[in-house]
Scaffold this active site. Structure first.
Site, PDB file in Angstrom:
ATOM      1  N   GLU A 281      41.127  45.923  23.732  1.00  0.00           N
ATOM      2  CA  GLU A 281      41.027  45.697  25.182  1.00  0.00           C
ATOM      3  C   GLU A 281      41.901  46.696  25.936  1.00  0.00           C
ATOM      4  O   GLU A 281      41.514  47.211  26.998  1.00  0.00           O
ATOM      5  CB  GLU A 281      41.415  44.263  25.546  1.00  0.00           C
ATOM      6  CG  GLU A 281      40.448  43.215  25.014  1.00  0.00           C
ATOM      7  CD  GLU A 281      39.008  43.455  25.446  1.00  0.00           C
ATOM      8  OE1 GLU A 281      38.769  43.854  26.589  1.00  0.00           O
ATOM      9  OE2 GLU A 281      38.103  43.239  24.608  1.00  0.00           O
ATOM     10  N   TRP A 284      39.875  49.625  26.224  1.00  0.00           N
ATOM     11  CA  TRP A 284      38.924  49.609  27.352  1.00  0.00           C
ATOM     12  C   TRP A 284      39.595  50.097  28.633  1.00  0.00           C
ATOM     13  O   TRP A 284      38.984  50.729  29.485  1.00  0.00           O
ATOM     14  CB  TRP A 284      38.365  48.198  27.564  1.00  0.00           C
ATOM     15  CG  TRP A 284      37.142  47.920  26.721  1.00  0.00           C
ATOM     16  CD1 TRP A 284      37.100  47.192  25.573  1.00  0.00           C
ATOM     17  CD2 TRP A 284      35.797  48.377  26.963  1.00  0.00           C
ATOM     18  NE1 TRP A 284      35.816  47.157  25.093  1.00  0.00           N
ATOM     19  CE2 TRP A 284      34.994  47.868  25.927  1.00  0.00           C
ATOM     20  CE3 TRP A 284      35.205  49.152  27.958  1.00  0.00           C
ATOM     21  CZ2 TRP A 284      33.617  48.124  25.858  1.00  0.00           C
ATOM     22  CZ3 TRP A 284      33.840  49.403  27.893  1.00  0.00           C
ATOM     23  CH2 TRP A 284      33.065  48.899  26.852  1.00  0.00           C
ATOM     24  N   TRP A 312      17.817  46.468  46.642  1.00  0.00           N
ATOM     25  CA  TRP A 312      18.755  45.344  46.779  1.00  0.00           C
ATOM     26  C   TRP A 312      18.329  44.487  47.963  1.00  0.00           C
ATOM     27  O   TRP A 312      17.840  45.034  48.968  1.00  0.00           O
ATOM     28  CB  TRP A 312      20.178  45.855  47.026  1.00  0.00           C
ATOM     29  CG  TRP A 312      20.758  46.746  45.974  1.00  0.00           C
ATOM     30  CD1 TRP A 312      20.992  48.082  46.080  1.00  0.00           C
ATOM     31  CD2 TRP A 312      21.187  46.367  44.660  1.00  0.00           C
ATOM     32  NE1 TRP A 312      21.546  48.557  44.897  1.00  0.00           N
ATOM     33  CE2 TRP A 312      21.679  47.526  44.008  1.00  0.00           C
ATOM     34  CE3 TRP A 312      21.213  45.157  43.954  1.00  0.00           C
ATOM     35  CZ2 TRP A 312      22.178  47.518  42.710  1.00  0.00           C
ATOM     36  CZ3 TRP A 312      21.717  45.151  42.660  1.00  0.00           C
ATOM     37  CH2 TRP A 312      22.192  46.325  42.058  1.00  0.00           C
ATOM     38  N   ASN A 347      38.487  36.875  32.884  1.00  0.00           N
ATOM     39  CA  ASN A 347      37.532  37.957  32.612  1.00  0.00           C
ATOM     40  C   ASN A 347      36.102  37.456  32.398  1.00  0.00           C
ATOM     41  O   ASN A 347      35.150  38.016  32.937  1.00  0.00           O
ATOM     42  CB  ASN A 347      37.981  38.764  31.386  1.00  0.00           C
ATOM     43  CG  ASN A 347      37.013  39.881  31.077  1.00  0.00           C
ATOM     44  OD1 ASN A 347      36.798  40.766  31.903  1.00  0.00           O
ATOM     45  ND2 ASN A 347      36.383  39.829  29.918  1.00  0.00           N
ATOM     46  N   TRP A 365      26.113  46.081  43.750  1.00  0.00           N
ATOM     47  CA  TRP A 365      27.394  45.845  43.068  1.00  0.00           C
ATOM     48  C   TRP A 365      28.581  46.392  43.852  1.00  0.00           C
ATOM     49  O   TRP A 365      29.702  45.905  43.732  1.00  0.00           O
ATOM     50  CB  TRP A 365      27.370  46.458  41.654  1.00  0.00           C
ATOM     51  CG  TRP A 365      27.183  47.961  41.617  1.00  0.00           C
ATOM     52  CD1 TRP A 365      25.989  48.617  41.533  1.00  0.00           C
ATOM     53  CD2 TRP A 365      28.195  48.970  41.672  1.00  0.00           C
ATOM     54  NE1 TRP A 365      26.197  49.980  41.526  1.00  0.00           N
ATOM     55  CE2 TRP A 365      27.547  50.227  41.613  1.00  0.00           C
ATOM     56  CE3 TRP A 365      29.581  48.957  41.762  1.00  0.00           C
ATOM     57  CZ2 TRP A 365      28.234  51.447  41.654  1.00  0.00           C
ATOM     58  CZ3 TRP A 365      30.268  50.160  41.806  1.00  0.00           C
ATOM     59  CH2 TRP A 365      29.592  51.386  41.750  1.00  0.00           C
ATOM     60  N   TRP A 388      32.358  46.605  37.123  1.00  0.00           N
ATOM     61  CA  TRP A 388      31.230  46.239  37.992  1.00  0.00           C
ATOM     62  C   TRP A 388      29.970  46.980  37.565  1.00  0.00           C
ATOM     63  O   TRP A 388      28.883  46.406  37.523  1.00  0.00           O
ATOM     64  CB  TRP A 388      31.566  46.509  39.472  1.00  0.00           C
ATOM     65  CG  TRP A 388      32.196  45.302  40.092  1.00  0.00           C
ATOM     66  CD1 TRP A 388      33.529  45.058  40.234  1.00  0.00           C
ATOM     67  CD2 TRP A 388      31.516  44.138  40.592  1.00  0.00           C
ATOM     68  NE1 TRP A 388      33.724  43.823  40.795  1.00  0.00           N
ATOM     69  CE2 TRP A 388      32.513  43.233  41.024  1.00  0.00           C
ATOM     70  CE3 TRP A 388      30.193  43.771  40.714  1.00  0.00           C
ATOM     71  CZ2 TRP A 388      32.195  41.981  41.578  1.00  0.00           C
ATOM     72  CZ3 TRP A 388      29.874  42.521  41.273  1.00  0.00           C
ATOM     73  CH2 TRP A 388      30.866  41.656  41.695  1.00  0.00           C
TER      74      TRP A 388
HETATM   75  C1  LIG Z   1      33.634  42.645  37.412  1.00  0.00           C
HETATM   76  C2  LIG Z   1      34.984  42.911  36.768  1.00  0.00           C
HETATM   77  C3  LIG Z   1      35.998  43.526  37.501  1.00  0.00           C
HETATM   78  C4  LIG Z   1      37.240  43.796  36.911  1.00  0.00           C
HETATM   79  N1  LIG Z   1      38.221  44.392  37.663  1.00  0.00           N
HETATM   80  C5  LIG Z   1      39.427  44.652  37.099  1.00  0.00           C
HETATM   81  C6  LIG Z   1      40.463  45.257  37.858  1.00  0.00           C
HETATM   82  O1  LIG Z   1      40.303  45.611  39.035  1.00  0.00           O
HETATM   83  N2  LIG Z   1      41.664  45.446  37.254  1.00  0.00           N
HETATM   84  C7  LIG Z   1      41.888  45.079  35.954  1.00  0.00           C
HETATM   85  O2  LIG Z   1      43.012  45.256  35.460  1.00  0.00           O
HETATM   86  N3  LIG Z   1      40.906  44.550  35.215  1.00  0.00           N
HETATM   87  C8  LIG Z   1      39.689  44.319  35.735  1.00  0.00           C
HETATM   88  N4  LIG Z   1      38.709  43.747  34.976  1.00  0.00           N
HETATM   89  C9  LIG Z   1      38.925  43.574  33.532  1.00  0.00           C
HETATM   90  C10 LIG Z   1      39.496  42.235  33.085  1.00  0.00           C
HETATM   91  O3  LIG Z   1      38.824  41.175  33.690  1.00  0.00           O
HETATM   92  C11 LIG Z   1      40.990  42.094  33.342  1.00  0.00           C
HETATM   93  O4  LIG Z   1      41.683  43.245  32.897  1.00  0.00           O
HETATM   94  C12 LIG Z   1      41.512  40.869  32.586  1.00  0.00           C
HETATM   95  O5  LIG Z   1      40.888  39.705  33.047  1.00  0.00           O
HETATM   96  C13 LIG Z   1      42.996  40.790  32.758  1.00  0.00           C
HETATM   97  O6  LIG Z   1      43.508  39.640  32.143  1.00  0.00           O
HETATM   98  P1  LIG Z   1      44.550  39.775  30.971  1.00  0.00           P
HETATM   99  O7  LIG Z   1      45.601  40.763  31.322  1.00  0.00           O
HETATM  100  O8  LIG Z   1      44.967  38.385  30.633  1.00  0.00           O
HETATM  101  O9  LIG Z   1      43.637  40.405  29.830  1.00  0.00           O
HETATM  102  P2  LIG Z   1      43.807  40.430  28.248  1.00  0.00           P
HETATM  103  O10 LIG Z   1      42.588  39.817  27.663  1.00  0.00           O
HETATM  104  O11 LIG Z   1      45.108  39.886  27.831  1.00  0.00           O
HETATM  105  O12 LIG Z   1      43.699  41.984  27.927  1.00  0.00           O
HETATM  106  C14 LIG Z   1      44.845  42.820  27.828  1.00  0.00           C
HETATM  107  C15 LIG Z   1      44.654  44.021  28.712  1.00  0.00           C
HETATM  108  O13 LIG Z   1      43.513  44.769  28.286  1.00  0.00           O
HETATM  109  C16 LIG Z   1      42.883  45.361  29.410  1.00  0.00           C
HETATM  110  N5  LIG Z   1      41.508  44.835  29.555  1.00  0.00           N
HETATM  111  C17 LIG Z   1      41.074  43.600  29.248  1.00  0.00           C
HETATM  112  N6  LIG Z   1      39.755  43.486  29.542  1.00  0.00           N
HETATM  113  C18 LIG Z   1      39.369  44.676  30.030  1.00  0.00           C
HETATM  114  C19 LIG Z   1      38.126  45.194  30.530  1.00  0.00           C
HETATM  115  N7  LIG Z   1      37.006  44.457  30.573  1.00  0.00           N
HETATM  116  N8  LIG Z   1      38.100  46.470  30.990  1.00  0.00           N
HETATM  117  C20 LIG Z   1      39.208  47.267  30.959  1.00  0.00           C
HETATM  118  N9  LIG Z   1      40.403  46.814  30.492  1.00  0.00           N
HETATM  119  C21 LIG Z   1      40.482  45.542  30.054  1.00  0.00           C
HETATM  120  C22 LIG Z   1      43.721  44.955  30.621  1.00  0.00           C
HETATM  121  O14 LIG Z   1      44.669  45.959  30.873  1.00  0.00           O
HETATM  122  C23 LIG Z   1      44.388  43.680  30.160  1.00  0.00           C
HETATM  123  O15 LIG Z   1      45.576  43.377  30.849  1.00  0.00           O
HETATM  124  C24 LIG Z   1      37.460  43.451  35.545  1.00  0.00           C
HETATM  125  C25 LIG Z   1      36.437  42.830  34.825  1.00  0.00           C
HETATM  126  C26 LIG Z   1      35.227  42.559  35.417  1.00  0.00           C
HETATM  127  C27 LIG Z   1      34.147  41.897  34.601  1.00  0.00           C
END
Ligand SMILES: Cc1cc2nc3c(=O)[nH]c(=O)nc-3n(C[C@H](O)[C@H](O)[C@H](O)COP(=O)(O)OP(=O)(O)OC[C@H]3O[C@@H](n4cnc5c(N)ncnc54)[C@H](O)[C@@H]3O)c2cc1C
Length: 483
Positions: A281, A284, A312, A347, A365, A388
């Site tokens: 993650e 990602w 749209w 997420n 979007w 997105w």
């Molecule tokens: C529509 C949409 C918009 C999003 N917008 C953002 C945003 O603006 N900023 C943001 O930080 N995250 C965004 N995310 C990704 C993700 O939802 C969040 O990073 C996550 O929910 C953060 O929670 P956590 O730190 O507990 O994640 P954990 O599951 O603990 O993951 C650890 C770290 O991995 C990274 N990570 C996790 N999931 C993703 C992912 N899908 N894409 C990229 N990196 C990821 C983050 O840095 C996160 O803190 C988005 C996801 C979606 C579906």
């Protein structure tokens, strides 16, 4: 190293790296042995609007507090970075400026210009890598091209080996005095960050802001949740994820710190599977920044150009209903209300609400991306845009358009007892587990008993899922492959 007390200072610029630990720019500045002037310029890049603006202000204040504990201060002059830094250099006689590199288009442009202007003036600029595990250009295909598929990129990134070990916080910071013309430009009085929106009622309580708070979140996650990460990360009703994204966003903790702490936890538990999932993650996150680096207009342009033809619907009323969390689909509404109140959303639920907006409500979007950017405490230009575009099917490594999440099925699968829904949609709290995902199926007798009036206690569904799905698939069929 000892230097004369009158030696000119070196400048360190803080932008999205409000920490003392694993801060290569600060570390290198301290290693010069010269007095250090810590600066966070309040320019447009640093001070975005919305919840993220408030959060960056909090992070800046937290750094100022940490510096004050060591007997120093943080200068927060207002204005554009270029003239402000040039003036500071002139006023103080600084001969070196340090910063950690940025990868967003505006930040890169500012830093490139700043570097060339300072260099012309005989000032040495040191820019260092701090934000990511791997800088965007370091992972490339055999042909020297950026990767377009995450799994291939991740494989190649792993072949580069483990990311660099995090640096400790400097043992000592020899602070330069604040130059006279800037004596009133220190935090907190000189910091003008936006306030939280009035309806973000829980954000301050949810998000304590400091390096310590980030470290505590990491430690707690590694101790309790990492070993269940693979399954629990999809469960909004559990504390299954790290909650680190806002801290990573403001740089209160670095990805390298998180990576190596997870590795240590893995060594203790022997749990490879969950650790690898968690590290991917973080991968990602890097992948999103790599995409933004090569596609700087990713927040506004369909990366699959055939979607430029998409018809749209962009119904303004439906968009407002989605933003307000009143769609009549409990999981969607819970997520949208969680976002508004706390500045975050789980997420899995982000994916569901994004799919619902783009596919069931046929809304561009980019509108959803903007609303998230305004309200997320972790609002990140690369991750928000990439995700997105992933959800809408318009991205380069994206979920296909025809994969349309069913908000009821997702709700039953990932919030089976409705605990998450009950938290954020209290008017559904009394409904039995089985019916909480589909309140419109409540029979009249039970509804009366619960004093639940469909359409009044809780809205009727804004669209019929089957019908909306069919329309979305029809619209998709009309797109012609981009030539
Ligand atoms: C529509 C949409 C918009 C999003 N917008 C953002 C945003 O603006 N900023 C943001 O930080 N995250 C965004 N995310 C990704 C993700 O939802 C969040 O990073 C996550 O929910 C953060 O929670 P956590 O730190 O507990 O994640 P954990 O599951 O603990 O993951 C650890 C770290 O991995 C990274 N990570 C996790 N999931 C993703 C992912 N899908 N894409 C990229 N990196 C990821 C983050 O840095 C996160 O803190 C988005 C996801 C979606 C579906």
């Amino acid at each position: 190293m000892t230097t004369p007390a009158s030696s000119p200072p070196v400048l360190v610029l803080f932008r999205d790296d409000f920490r003392l630990t694993d801060n290569p720019a600060l570390h290198a500045a301290c290693a010069t042995g010269q007095p250090v002037l810590c600066v966070a310029v309040q320019d447009e890049v640093f001070k975005p609007e919305g919840v993220i603006g408030w959060w960056m202000g909090q992070a800046c204040t937290a750094l100022a507090t940490a510096l004050a504990r060591r007997g120093g201060s943080l200068l927060v002059p207002q204005g554009e970075t270029l003239p402000v830094v040039c003036d500071l250099v002139k006023t103080t006689g600084a001969s070196q400026v340090f910063w950690n590199r940025r990868y967003d288009p505006a930040g890169r442009e500012t830093d490139t210009t700043l570097k060339s202007v300072l260099t012309e003036q005989g000032v040495t600029v040191h820019s260092l890598a701090a934000r990511l595990l791997h800088e965007p250009w370091t992972v490339r295909t055999g042909a020297g091209q950026p990767y377009r598929i995450f799994t291939a990129w991740w494989r190649a990134a792993r072949e580069l080996g483990e990311p660099a070990l995090p640096l400790p916080a400097p043992a000592e910071i020899r602070f330069a005095p604040v130059p006279e013309p800037y004596s009133t430009a220190t935090t907190p009085s000189a910091l003008h960050a936006p306030d939280l929106p009035a309806d973000a009622t829980l954000a301050a309580q949810y998000w304590p802001c400091s390096e310590n708070a980030a470290q505590t979140a990491l430690d707690e996650f590694l101790e309790t949740a990492l070993v269940h990460y693979e399954t629990d990360r999809d469960r909004p009703d559990r504390e299954g994820t790290s909650g680190l994204s806002p801290y990573l966003r403001a740089g209160l903790i670095s990805a390298r710190q998180v990576w190596h702490a997870a590795r240590k936890a893995e060594a203790r538990s022997g749990d490879h599977l969950n650790t690898e999932k968690f590290l991917s993650e973080l991968g990602w996150r890097d992948f999103a920044w790599m995409q933004l680096f090569y596609e700087p207009d990713m927040p506004t342009r369909n990366l699959r150009p055939e979607f430029d033809q998409m018809a749209w619907q962009n119904d303004a009323e439906a968009f407002q209903i989605w933003k307000d969390g009143c769609t009549g689909y409990p999981l969607v509404d819970a997520g949208m209300r969680e976002l508004r109140a706390t500045g975050t959303m789980h997420n899995r639920v982000r994916m569901v609400v994004a799919s619902f907006l783009t596919k069931h409500l046929l809304t561009d979007w980019r509108k959803g991306e903007r609303w998230f950017y305004e309200r997320l405490v972790d609002a990140d230009p690369a991750m928000n845009a990439m995700n997105w575009q992933w959800c809408a099917g318009t991205g380069i490594d994206a979920s296909p358009w025809f994969r349309i999440f069913n908000p009821v099925g997702q709700s039953e699968k990932f919030d089976p007892s409705g605990a998450y829904i009950r938290t954020w949609v209290p008017e559904l709290a009394a409904l039995p587990d089985k019916l909480i995902h589909t309140p419109w199926k409540l029979d009249a007798t039970l509804a009366r008993h619960l004093k639940f009036v469909p359409g009044s206690t809780y809205p009727h569904p804004v669209v019929d899922l089957k019908q909306a799905r069919a329309i979305a698939l029809e619209r998709y069929k009309t797109l012609k492959p981009a030539g």
